[in-house]
Structures are given as C-alpha cells and as structure tokens.
Design a protein around this motif. Structure first.
Motif, PDB file in Angstrom:
ATOM      1  N   UNK A 102     -12.531  14.329  71.095  1.00 23.23           N
ATOM      2  CA  UNK A 102     -11.416  14.064  72.000  1.00 23.23           C
ATOM      3  C   UNK A 102     -11.204  15.144  73.050  1.00 23.23           C
ATOM      4  N   UNK A 103     -11.691  16.319  72.791  1.00 27.37           N
ATOM      5  CA  UNK A 103     -11.368  17.435  73.680  1.00 27.37           C
ATOM      6  C   UNK A 103     -12.485  18.461  73.614  1.00 27.37           C
ATOM      7  N   UNK A 104     -12.685  19.157  74.742  1.00 31.50           N
ATOM      8  CA  UNK A 104     -13.686  20.227  74.759  1.00 31.50           C
ATOM      9  C   UNK A 104     -13.160  21.425  73.981  1.00 31.50           C
ATOM     10  N   UNK A 105     -14.043  22.077  73.236  1.00 30.36           N
ATOM     11  CA  UNK A 105     -13.625  23.262  72.474  1.00 30.36           C
ATOM     12  C   UNK A 105     -14.458  24.461  72.913  1.00 30.36           C
ATOM     13  N   UNK A 106     -13.748  25.527  73.277  1.00 31.40           N
ATOM     14  CA  UNK A 106     -14.396  26.782  73.619  1.00 31.40           C
ATOM     15  C   UNK A 106     -14.237  27.710  72.416  1.00 31.40           C
ATOM     16  N   UNK A 107     -15.357  28.080  71.802  1.00 35.35           N
ATOM     17  CA  UNK A 107     -15.288  28.921  70.609  1.00 35.35           C
ATOM     18  C   UNK A 107     -15.394  30.388  70.978  1.00 35.35           C
ATOM     19  N   UNK A 108     -14.563  31.197  70.355  1.00 35.11           N
ATOM     20  CA  UNK A 108     -14.697  32.646  70.546  1.00 35.11           C
ATOM     21  C   UNK A 108     -14.982  33.263  69.180  1.00 35.11           C
ATOM     22  N   UNK A 109     -16.185  33.802  69.043  1.00 35.72           N
ATOM     23  CA  UNK A 109     -16.572  34.415  67.776  1.00 35.72           C
ATOM     24  C   UNK A 109     -15.975  35.819  67.736  1.00 35.72           C
ATOM     25  N   UNK A 110     -15.047  36.009  66.811  1.00 36.60           N
ATOM     26  CA  UNK A 110     -14.215  37.211  66.805  1.00 36.60           C
ATOM     27  C   UNK A 110     -14.823  38.255  65.882  1.00 36.60           C
ATOM     28  N   UNK A 111     -15.126  39.428  66.426  1.00 36.43           N
ATOM     29  CA  UNK A 111     -15.689  40.536  65.637  1.00 36.43           C
ATOM     30  C   UNK A 111     -16.857  40.061  64.770  1.00 36.43           C
TER      31      UNK A 111
END
Lengths: 186, 671
Positions: A102-111
């Motif tokens: 349903x929606x674009x997801x921007x992933x941020x891999x944290x540490x």
C-alpha cells in the motif's frame, strides 16, 4: 455516627474510580486503540529531518552510493528504523511486508553493519524501496528515535504525520496506519 | 524431569494454599481448634512446595536447560554463573515465582513464630496470607507458567539483556520484593482485624516488627535500584522519577506512615481504623508497584515485555485484594473508631502530622505517575510528567516533614510537654541558622531552595543530637552506659534512622549544588580540567570480557600538585550474543565525592566523546539509606530483647523513663 460511616466509605469509592480508569485503559489497550508504545513525538506536524545516508547495495537496484529522503517526495512514505540485531524487528517483518503493497517504505538500518543488514533482509524478507545505513546512529538522534523498531508516516511533502515506537503489528496497521493513510487521501 | 517436578510442586502449592485460605477461616468462626491448626501446617507445606518449585527453576537456569522456553529466551551458555542464576528472576515468569516464594516464606515464618498470639487471630492472618498466595499461584500457573517446554530445542539461549547483567541488579529485585511482599503481613493483620472488628494494642505490637522488617527491605531495595541506575545507566543521576521508581516509592511512603501510626496504636490505642486503612493501602500500592508496569498500562524503560492479557488478570487480583478489604473497611471500620483524647501539640499530634504529610506525598507521586494515563483517556493527549513537577510539589512536603521530625520525638503523649522540648527546639533552631550562615558565607549565589535544604539539615541534625545528649548525658544517678542500657532499642533505632535521613539529605544536596560536569571530545594526550583535578586521557585499549568485547579509555587523575591519585577506565561493551552495546561508567567513590567518567562514541580520527563528572558527597545518599535500614533493624531486634526482658522481669518495673510515659501495655490481650 452516619457522618463517620460515610467517611469509612470514601476509600472504597476512591478505589472504585481508580479501578474504573484502569479497566478502561486496559480495555482500550486490548482492543488495540491505545498503545503505550505510542509516545508523543515533537516531529509530528513538522517536516522530517534532512536525511542523506549511504545506500545499502542490493541486486537489481539503484546503483547510487547514497539515498536521500527527498527522492520519495510526492507520495506518502513510511520510514522504518530497524536493525538486524533487534528481535522485535523480526517480529514486525511480516506486517511490513503486508503494508508494503500500500505504501513505499524507506528503511533505515540503525547502528548496523551492511553484511548483517543484508543477511537480515535475506532471512526475513525485504519490503523496502531503499535502505540507508545509519551506522553510527547519528541520524536516529536527529529523528529522536526511542529505540528500534520505530516507524514514521510522512505525507506527500515529507511532513511527519505519525510516529510509532515498537514493532508494527496487524492491529497497528488496521487501527493506526491505514486510517492515517486514508486521511492523506491515497 | 526436574522442571516437571517443579511444575507439579507449584500446582501442589496452589491447592494447599486454597486449603490454607478457607479452612482456618471457618475454624476461627466456629472456634474449632483443629480447623484453625490447619493454617500453620498448610502455610509451612506451601512454603516447602514453592521452595522446591523455585529450586527446580534455578536448576534449569544453572544447567542451561534450553528445552525450557524461559531459559532459552533469557539465558545463554556463555553467561557467567551468577548471572545465569540471577537470570531466573530477570524476566516476568521467574520474577513472579520469586515474588510468590518470598510471600510464602513470610507466611511460613508467621506459622512458625507468633507463639504468644491468640490462635484465632493467627489462623485468620494465615488464611488471608493464603488467599494472596493462592491468587498469585493461579496467576503464575494459568498465565505465566515458568516451566513451559519448547518442542524444538534451540542450540543456545537468546541471552539476557546485557544491561541486566550486573551484580546490583542480581540482588535488587529480591530485596525489593522482600519489602513489597513483607507489607502483605501488615495487610493480613489489617484484614483479620476487620473480620473480627477488634484492634487492641497487642495487635499493633505483633504487627509492627513485620512492618519494620518490610520497610527496611524496601528501603534497601529502592536504594539499590537507585545505585544501579547511577552506575549502570551512565547518566550520572540517581533518581529519575520514572514510573517504576515511583511505583516503589509509593509503598515506601505508605509503609513509613504505617510504621509511625502503628506506634500510636501500640502505645495509646488510638488511630486504629486509620492504621488498618494504611496497612491495606501500603500493600495495595506494593501490588500496583510490582504489577502495573507489567500490565501494559504505563510505559517505562525498566519494564519487562508487557502483555495486556496478563494485565486483565492482574487487574482482577487488584480488584479483589483491594476492593474487598476496602468494602470490609466501610462496613466494619466504624467499629474501630475512637475519639481523640489528645491535643494537637502532643506526640500523637506530631505522628498524625507525619502521616498526613506522607499520605500527601504519596498522593503527589500517584498523581504524577497516573495523571498522564488519566489525561490520555479523557482527551487523548499524551504527556510525560518529569522532575520539575516533583521538585515543586514533593520536596516542600518532605521539608515540612523534616521539620516535625526533629521535635516530634521529644513531645509528650496526650498533652503538655516534656522537659526536653524546649532545649531541643533551641538547639535545632541554632543548628539550622548555623547551616544557613555557613552556606551563605561560603557562596552567596544560592537561592531559597538550597538554603532551606541546608537549614533543614542543620535543624534536624542538631535536634537529634540534642535529644541524644539530653537522654544519655551522665546524671547523678546514672552514667552514660547505664542510661544507654535503660533506653528502649526502639528509641536508638529511631535516632539511627532519622540520622540516616540527615546523611541522605547531605548527599542529595551536595550532589545537586556542587556537581561539576564536562562533556568533551578528546584525543589521546589531551588534559581536561574539572573540580581541581587534571585528567589526562592517555589512550584507548581493547578489552576481552567473558561474553563481551569492550573498548576502554584510560584516564589519569592528578591533583593540583600533579600527583597521580587514580586511573579510571570507562568502557563501552559490545555483547556478542545480543549485539547490544552498553556503556560502563568508571566511578571512583570516596566519602568526599565521586569521580565519574563515561566513554561515548568516537574513533581515532575524530576523537572520543568523554563525559566527566565530579559529584561531591553523592555516596552519602546510599549511606543514608543504609543507616535508615540499620535503624529499622535495631528497632526490630531491640524489641525482641525488650519483650523478653519484660517477660523475665517478674517485678515489672518500667523499662525506661520518659519514653515510656504512655500507660503500660495491657498484657494478655484476648487469648
């Protein structure tokens, strides 16, 4: 004596009121309409912080070296902070997979290290359009990340609409994210 | 097999505790001795069964039996043995079992002791205790079974949160539970009194040691928790007004009030219904303290994973454990009503003021903790209540309490005054004035808050000192040691505990007024200056721990003359199993103050972030708390001695002078 009697009833009445409040709170938690993990965020209603991060290289994907948030302007966006070392991130993987239709997801891999992130995606699926590597967690500080996983909903103009701390579940999608997304008119 | 055995023992304990809660109550109502005697027998059996069950669980953790879901989720084979054991209660299910274990041990002790108590009272108390154990055994068995097996056995466990791998945290929960659960004894006494509708002085005399013991454990537990937060979280603070901390503070405040009001019941036979209510409140608050954070109602950094389904069960238990006694109180409480036979300026008056202030303080903490929840339900807004609220509300109430603390103990029972009141007040006033002047001459910039705090410290310490001097100074008839021997141990315990508050205050004030802090980005070779010390950052080392890797910064502390007096090594640890990083602050505690260093992020190119503090007097905070607990212990064990001595003394000469100015205890009670 009746006045005395009445004063002995007071503790019970006070307790009844408190218990009622507790019951309502618990009931709404059970229904999923209230979530103690949903902390207030100062970002809500404000533009998301500028974010440019090293891009995680993936097969058949964009070959740019970095990824910026502005690339996603013009459509609502979920920004999901995750990490391969975090157990709840595994829990939310199926739910993210579901909502990625349903929606674009921007992933941020944290540490996280790129090798570990890649392995994590291989194991638990990759619902992300792009992944930025926030290796030292400094980007997380700018967003005010409370802990991974944490998810933000942004509107077309990159303004933060919603923040959810903790893993995304089916209930969160149905009761929180989808209604907010419908309000944005997509 | 051992786990199944433990599970079976837990089920047995549940069934036995049902018998413990029903049979003795019937027996007491029908004056059937045989049925009443079921109470101690059942209580001891339940204790043994739960001890077996808990040992089975600990065994599972020691042997790293990963076929147990709990062990697999919370332990790891590379963990040091002490943390394998402490891992038993580092999770919801295990800590619940520990809670139950302590509860039934209190019940067992009550069953073994209390030989002078009327059998009906003892049977009722144990029955109430049995009801509490039965509820929590059911909670454990039906919603949080610690002996759940896994169908596929993992190769290794998922480890324990590294932040919880810490000696302080290994003993903190047992200590805190010892306090929380100890209040269940006071609760059982209160409910038993409501059933019979009778409270006499002996009732208070039997109850008070349990309250004091629980209070001591709670004091230690809270202090340990605060100490842990101080050195492990690496923020340099020692109290954060976090919901979990508040949840432990509220029962402590209520228990402190109970401790003091029970004195009035014991010595004067007044404040009966109020004391009963306080006992119910104190235990209710400790139930809230243990379980509210697990029900998913509040958010906290300390909390275990919460589960709303368990929350329903907890709320049901709370509803019964608090609602029924309060209903009983509304019905039977008026029978305990007494009209006051004392004036406001009496010992009773001072103790009532103490109670009122402590209850107001409890209400303040309760409001600060639960107001965000209430507001959210009404308006949907989410807020957090922080230290500014508590500083502005809690501190002034405590200040008034400290003022009364100096003069209350030298007031006479009922009315009038003792000869000690006037000199003690003069000394206290002088002490307060001297402290204020000393602070002002030292540094004039301080506002009204610090000035008041210092003045109070002077007031209270001089007041206590004057009281001690007046009661112990050699007179014509008795020298120092003779007078000390004649003094009831309660009084000595009170002095120690009250003086503990002075020490605690000194620590808290010292830290908040004179704390120095520096955050720098430093490269090896840099020198940082803080509070008369030069700190040389000499470099970074790699350290290999048993189940973690760490980088450690080496900091050399030199005084003004350039002499090296300490080397601190703050660490950043990476736990491989959990892939979690923790910061380990390096602390050099001294009586004058602590040097506190934390290593932040950084690398060889950009330098390392260092947070350095000098915290004057901060360790006095925990020293003061320890003194308070010691004071409580002196009172408990001293009482035992006094009682024995009184029993032995055939002549029945009064043990002390003015402190026992109250009418002598009516011996025998009903029984």
């Amino acid at each position: 004596m009746s006045k005395v009697r009445l004063s002995f009833l007071l503790p019970l009445l006070a307790f009844a009121v408190l218990a009622l409040f507790g019951a309502i709170a618990l009931y709404s938690t059970l229904l999923g309409s209230r979530d103690p993990a949903q902390l207030p965020s100062v970002l809500v209603g404000k533009p998301a912080p500028q974010t440019t991060l090293p891009r995680l290289r993936q097969q058949d994907h964009n070959n740019e070296n970095s990824v910026t948030l502005t690339e996603f302007r013009g459509q609502p966006l979920l920004v999901n902070f995750f990490a391969s070392w975090c157990a709840p991130c595994r829990v939310e993987a199926p739910a993210l997979e579901m909502i990625s239709k349903n929606i674009a997801i921007f992933g941020i891999a944290y540490k996280d290290r790129s090798e570990d992130t890649a392995e994590f995606l291989q194991q638990f699926g990759n619902p992300f359009q792009a992944i930025g590597m926030d290796i030292d967690g400094r980007n997380g500080i700018r967003w005010g990340v409370y802990g991974v996983p944490e998810t933000y909903l942004l509107d077309r103009d990159g303004v933060v609409v919603l923040r959810h701390a903790g893993p995304i579940t089916r209930g969160i999608i149905d009761n929180t994210i989808m209604p907010a997304l419908e309000d944005l008119g997509s | 097999m051992i786990a199944e055995f433990g599970h079976f023992a837990l089920i047995t304990a549940f069934i036995l505790s049902l018998a413990q809660s029903v049979v003795p109550l019937f027996g007491a109502a029908r004056r059937n001795i045989a049925m009443m005697l079921v109470a101690p027998a059942a209580a001891i059996s339940v204790t043994l069964a739960v001890i077996l069950s808990f040992s089975a669980l600990v065994w599972g953790f020691i042997t790293s039996d990963f076929s147990l879901a709990l062990v697999a989720n919370h332990s790891h084979s590379t963990k040091p043995m002490i943390y394998k054991i402490s891992g038993t209660w580092g999770n919801h299910e295990g800590s619940l079992l520990l809670w139950i274990l302590i509860l039934v041990i209190y019940g067992g002790l009550m069953a073994l002791g209390g030989r002078t108590m009327p059998i009906a009272l003892k049977a009722r108390i144990l029955a109430i205790q049995g009801m509490v154990s039965a509820s929590f055994l059911a909670f454990s068995l039906f919603t949080s079974n610690p002996f759940q097996r896994l169908s596929t056995i993992p190769l290794d466990g998922k480890g324990l949160n590294p932040i919880l791998q810490d000696p302080g945290l290994a003993i903190h929960p047992p200590m805190l539970y010892l306090g929380y659960v100890g209040l269940s004894m006071a609760f059982a006494f209160a409910v038993a009194a409501l059933i019979t509708g009778e409270v006499d002085r002996m009732w208070a005399k039997w109850m008070r040691p349990w309250v004091i013991a629980a209070w001591c454990a709670l004091t230690c537990g809270i202090a340990l928790g605060s100490w842990w937060a101080y050195y492990e979280l690496g923020w340099g603070g020692w109290w954060f007004w976090d919901p979990v901390e508040n949840a432990s503070l509220m029962p402590w405040l209520a228990a402190t009030a109970l401790l003091h009001s029970a004195i009035v019941v014991e010595k004067r036979g007044q404040l009966k219904s109020w004391t009963v209510l306080l006992a119910i409140m104190a235990f209710s608050l400790s139930l809230v303290g243990t379980f509210i954070v697990r029900s998913g109602l509040l958010t906290s950094v300390h909390s275990f994973a919460s589960d709303p389904a368990r929350g329903v069960f907890v709320l049901m238990i709370l509803l019964f454990a608090v609602g029924i006694p309060l209903a009983l109180y509304a019905w039977r409480g008026p029978k305990l009503f007494t009209t006051a036979d004392f004036t406001l300026t009496s010992r009773e008056g001072a103790l009532i003021a103490n109670n009122m202030l402590l209850i107001v303080a409890t209400a303040i903490v309760l409001l600060g903790t639960f107001y965000p929840l209430g507001l959210e339900l009404v308006t949907g807004a989410r807020i957090t209540v922080g230290p500014p609220y508590f500083d502005a509300t809690f501190n002034p109430v405590m200040a008034i309490l400290m003022m009364i603390m100096a003069i209350g103990p030298v007031m006479a029972w009922r009315r009038g005054r003792t000869t000690r009141l006037q000199p003690v007040m003069i000394c206290a006033l002088a002490g307060g004035a001297i402290a204020c002047i000393a602070l002002l001459s030292f540094e004039a910039r301080f506002g009204i808050g610090p000035l008041a705090a210092l003045g109070l410290i002077g007031w209270l310490s001089a007041g206590i000192g004057a009281d001690i001097w007046l009661q112990l100074r050699p007179t014509k008839s008795a020298n120092f040691s003779a007078r000390l021997k004649r003094l009831p141990r309660d009084v000595i315990g009170m002095w120690v505990a009250h003086f503990g508050i002075v020490i605690f205050m000194l620590g808290a004030v010292g830290d908040s007024l004179f704390n120095s802090e520096q955050v720098v980005r430093a490269n090896p070779g840099d020198v940082i200056r803080i509070a008369d010390r030069n700190i040389t950052f000499t470099g970074i080392q790699q350290v290999q721990g048993p189940n973690y890797q760490a980088v450690a910064a080496q900091l050399e502390y030199r005084d003004e003359a350039g002499n090296l007096f300490a080397v601190l090594r703050p660490e950043k640890r990476i736990y491989s199993a959990e892939r979690q990083t923790t910061t380990e602050a390096a602390i050099r505690p001294t009586l004058r103050g602590d040097d506190y260093a934390v290593l932040g992020d950084g690398d060889a190119q950009i330098g390392y972030t260092l947070r350095l503090y000098y915290k004057p007097l901060i360790s006095w905070i925990w020293g003061g708390a320890a003194l308070m607990a010691v004071g409580g212990l002196v009172a408990v064990f001293g009482r035992q001695r006094t009682v024995r001595r009184q029993n032995a003394a055939i002549t029945g000469v009064a043990v002390s002078d003015t402190h026992m100015a109250a009418p002598p205890l009516s011996r025998g009670g009903k029984g």
